[in-house]
Write a protein that holds these residues in place. Structure first.
Motif, mmCIF file in Angstrom:
data_model
loop_
_atom_site.group_PDB
_atom_site.id
_atom_site.type_symbol
_atom_site.label_atom_id
_atom_site.label_comp_id
_atom_site.label_asym_id
_atom_site.label_seq_id
_atom_site.Cartn_x
_atom_site.Cartn_y
_atom_site.Cartn_z
ATOM 1 N N LEU A 131 0.899 -1.210 0.106
ATOM 2 C CA LEU A 131 -0.010 0.118 0.071
ATOM 3 C C LEU A 131 0.981 1.218 0.124
ATOM 4 C CD1 LEU A 131 -2.333 -1.348 3.057
ATOM 5 C CD2 LEU A 131 -2.525 -1.779 0.493
ATOM 6 N N GLU A 143 -5.416 3.974 0.511
ATOM 7 C CA GLU A 143 -5.171 2.709 0.533
ATOM 8 C C GLU A 143 -5.178 1.750 2.095
ATOM 9 O OE1 GLU A 143 -3.223 1.415 -3.680
ATOM 10 O OE2 GLU A 143 -1.962 2.124 -2.068
ATOM 11 N N SER A 162 -10.710 -1.178 -0.387
ATOM 12 C CA SER A 162 -10.518 0.377 -0.039
ATOM 13 C C SER A 162 -11.561 1.230 0.051
ATOM 14 C CB SER A 162 -9.391 1.006 -1.292
ATOM 15 O OG SER A 162 -8.849 -0.139 -1.826
ATOM 16 N N HIS A 195 -6.960 -3.893 -6.793
ATOM 17 C CA HIS A 195 -7.662 -3.587 -5.710
ATOM 18 C C HIS A 195 -8.811 -4.601 -5.402
ATOM 19 C CE1 HIS A 195 -6.223 0.372 -3.886
ATOM 20 N NE2 HIS A 195 -5.641 -0.111 -4.949
#
Ligand code: HEC
Ligand code: HEC
Ligand code: HEC
Ligand code: HEC
Ligand code: HEC
Length: 406
Positions: free
Chosen positions: A42, A47, A103, A127
């Motif tokens: 990250l 994030e 996220s 993601h």
């Protein structure tokens, strides 16, 4: 526009095209060196959640409900805010169920304590494939409080405040920088790309920078948390305090509820006469100015828009002419996300909308003028299966002129 592309018309666009290698994802490494199943750590602030917080000395919980035992009025205000229901939000839930991008939680349930998983990275930066482990300190009740008091007020075993000399029963630290507009901007200004079709587009902070409001010392907090004098905790003396229900667009989130909004527009209009002759032309002008918002209107979510509608009707209610103007953004999502147009009203910008019509028939007529503000289109609401579940728009301005033509 197909259903897929409608889905993408969201605050954070939540469709990721998964390919076998995903080398088109934005990341910090040269794509040619990425191996399949590499975990990309990250790097961007949104994030990661706010790290796990311990309970400050003097308290038994960091839940809003527990703060509310003493900070009753502030608690009641916060409960009415959209912050308090950012997880339960019907549209959020609809999007979340479809493709859960983990996220999303970092702004909607921002503390690590509120999240069931600890995310270590994303496989190949995607993601949709987080590398995660269960969070042993997950607090489900706190999760349901969404953007809770502790999001802004608890760090490293302290309650954060800006006064600094109170007799609070809890360990308190004064940190004016943390509780400045920067905390708002950390969520309300993210322009970032997850991959070519997955982008974040909140620019409220940038819009606020370099305009009259910032120069005049007006911040997110001065406009959205207006000052008042009152006891800030039960049984205490009056102090300078800040209202905590975060009024904004004024478009309610619940059926049959009202939301207190802020007024952004200054509106001037021309007059119409009571009677005209056949062959005359009516000329009506509506001048609007973004006088009071410290950013563009609409701001934030690119789905929002204003409509300005002029409708001329005869005495039977038949529409003779209707004109609609839209203020908002248009986006293309495939093959790459790209803003196509943006006629949002910038701070202090003014614009005139005119309605001209040559009158050809005798009779009684009505010109209706309306400005409405919309959260999203009906089409999108239907797609999310939330149509009819809460109001999608509110009326900002409404006028009717009746006149005769002889
Ligand atoms: C047992 C009662 C009680 C509880 C529970 C409590 N507070 Fe307080 N808090 C107070 C009192 C009393 C003050 C001081 C008020 C004064 O001096 O006017 C205070 C002050 C504050 C201040 C101002 C501090 C400063 O220096 O600016 C903040 C912010 C605050 N509390 C937040 C919270 C939050 C967030 C929670 C929950 C995590 C919480 N409080 C829980 C009683 C409580
Ligand atoms: C942790 C992220 C986060 C922080 C910090 C944050 N917000 Fe928000 N804010 C949100 C989210 C998410 C929503 C939308 C919730 C929803 O609609 O379900 C929101 C909604 C709002 C709204 C209501 C918008 C409307 O529809 O009318 C206003 C106003 C607002 N925030 C102002 C602020 C201000 C001022 C601050 C700083 C004091 C702030 N926010 C801090 C995430 C955040
Ligand atoms: C000078 C006052 C002022 C300042 C400064 C200001 N706002 Fe606003 N804001 C408004 C007004 C007025 C509205 C209502 C806009 C409308 O509905 O027409 C609004 C609306 C909003 C909304 C709802 C979205 C929308 O399109 O209506 C959000 C979210 C928001 N503001 C966040 C922020 C954040 C974050 C900051 C700081 C970066 C900020 N505002 C600074 C006055 C201000
Ligand atoms: C989105 C961020 C945010 C959330 C959520 C939030 N606050 Fe605040 N709070 C602030 C800011 C910003 C200030 C004022 C800072 C300043 O002095 O300019 C403030 C001020 C305070 C104060 C000091 C007195 C005052 O009114 O200025 C208390 C007490 C307080 N908050 C308690 C709470 C409690 C209790 C909750 C939850 C029910 C809560 N806050 C939720 C941002 C937040
Ligand atoms: C960087 C912080 C951030 C992240 C990450 C984030 N959001 Fe939000 N979200 C916000 C803010 C801020 C608002 C309020 C915007 C406004 O009112 O202008 C919001 C509002 C929303 C709304 C309410 C829109 C409305 O008009 O009622 C939905 C739905 C939403 N977000 C969905 C998502 C989804 C789905 C994700 C993940 C794909 C996500 N968000 C990730 C900050 C974030």
């Amino acid at each position: 526009m197909n259903q897929k592309s409608i889905l993408i018309l969201l605050t954070i666009i939540s469709i990721v095209m998964i390919t076998s290698t995903l080398t088109d994802c934005d990341n910090t490494r040269n794509p040619s060196t990425i191996q399949q199943n590499d975990t990309i750590p990250l790097t961007r602030h949104w994030e990661s959640p706010i790290p796990h917080q311990e309970i400050p000395e003097g308290l038994s919980s960091i839940s809003a409900a527990s703060c509310g035992a003493c900070h009753q009025e502030i608690y009641e205000e916060w409960k009415r805010s959209t912050h308090a229901v950012a997880l339960q939000d019907l549209q959020f839930q609809a999007e979340w169920k479809k493709d859960s991008i983990i996220s999303c939680l970092n702004c909607h349930t921002p503390l690590q304590n509120q999240q069931a998983f600890i995310v270590k990275g994303f496989i190949n930066g995607d993601h949709k494939t987080p590398v995660k482990e269960p969070n042993p300190h997950f607090d489900q009740a706190l999760q349901l409080e969404s953007i809770t008091c502790a999001t802004c007020h608890v760090r490293d075993g302290h309650v954060i405040g800006t006064i600094g000399h109170t007799n609070a029963p809890h360990k308190t630290i004064k940190d004016v920088a943390l509780l400045s507009e920067q905390i708002c901007i950390s969520c309300h200004n993210v322009v970032d790309e997850l991959n070519p079709v997955l982008v974040c587009t909140f620019e409220t902070g940038d819009e606020w920078n370099n305009n009259w409001a910032k120069k005049a010392g007006k911040t997110c907090i001065s406009c959205h948390m207006p000052e008042t004098e009152r006891p800030i905790a039960a049984g205490m003396d009056n102090r300078r305090s800040h209202v905590h229900h975060f009024p904004g667009s004024g478009i309610p989130k619940f059926q049959d509820s009202k939301a207190e909004g802020l007024v952004s527009m200054e509106i001037k209009e021309s007059r119409l006469d009571d009677s005209y002759a056949v062959g005359d032309t009516i000329n009506y002008f509506l001048e609007i100015k973004n006088s009071f918002a410290g950013h563009a209107i609409p701001t934030g979510d690119p789905e929002r828009f204003f409509l300005i509608t002029f409708r001329l009707q005869d005495s039977r209610g038949n529409t003779i002419r209707e004109e609609t103007h839209r203020i908002g953004e248009h986006w293309q999502w495939y093959p790459v996300a790209k803003k196509l147009s943006d006629n949002n009203l910038k701070p202090l910008e003014e614009r005139t909308y005119a309605f001209h019509h040559k009158l050809r028939k005798k009779g009684l007529f009505t010109l209706s003028v309306a400005i409405t503000k919309h959260r999203m289109t009906e089409e999108n609401a239907k797609y999310h299966d939330i149509f009819g579940k809460y109001p999608l728009s509110i009326e900002v301005f409404k006028k009717q002129f009746k006149f005769s033509i002889t």
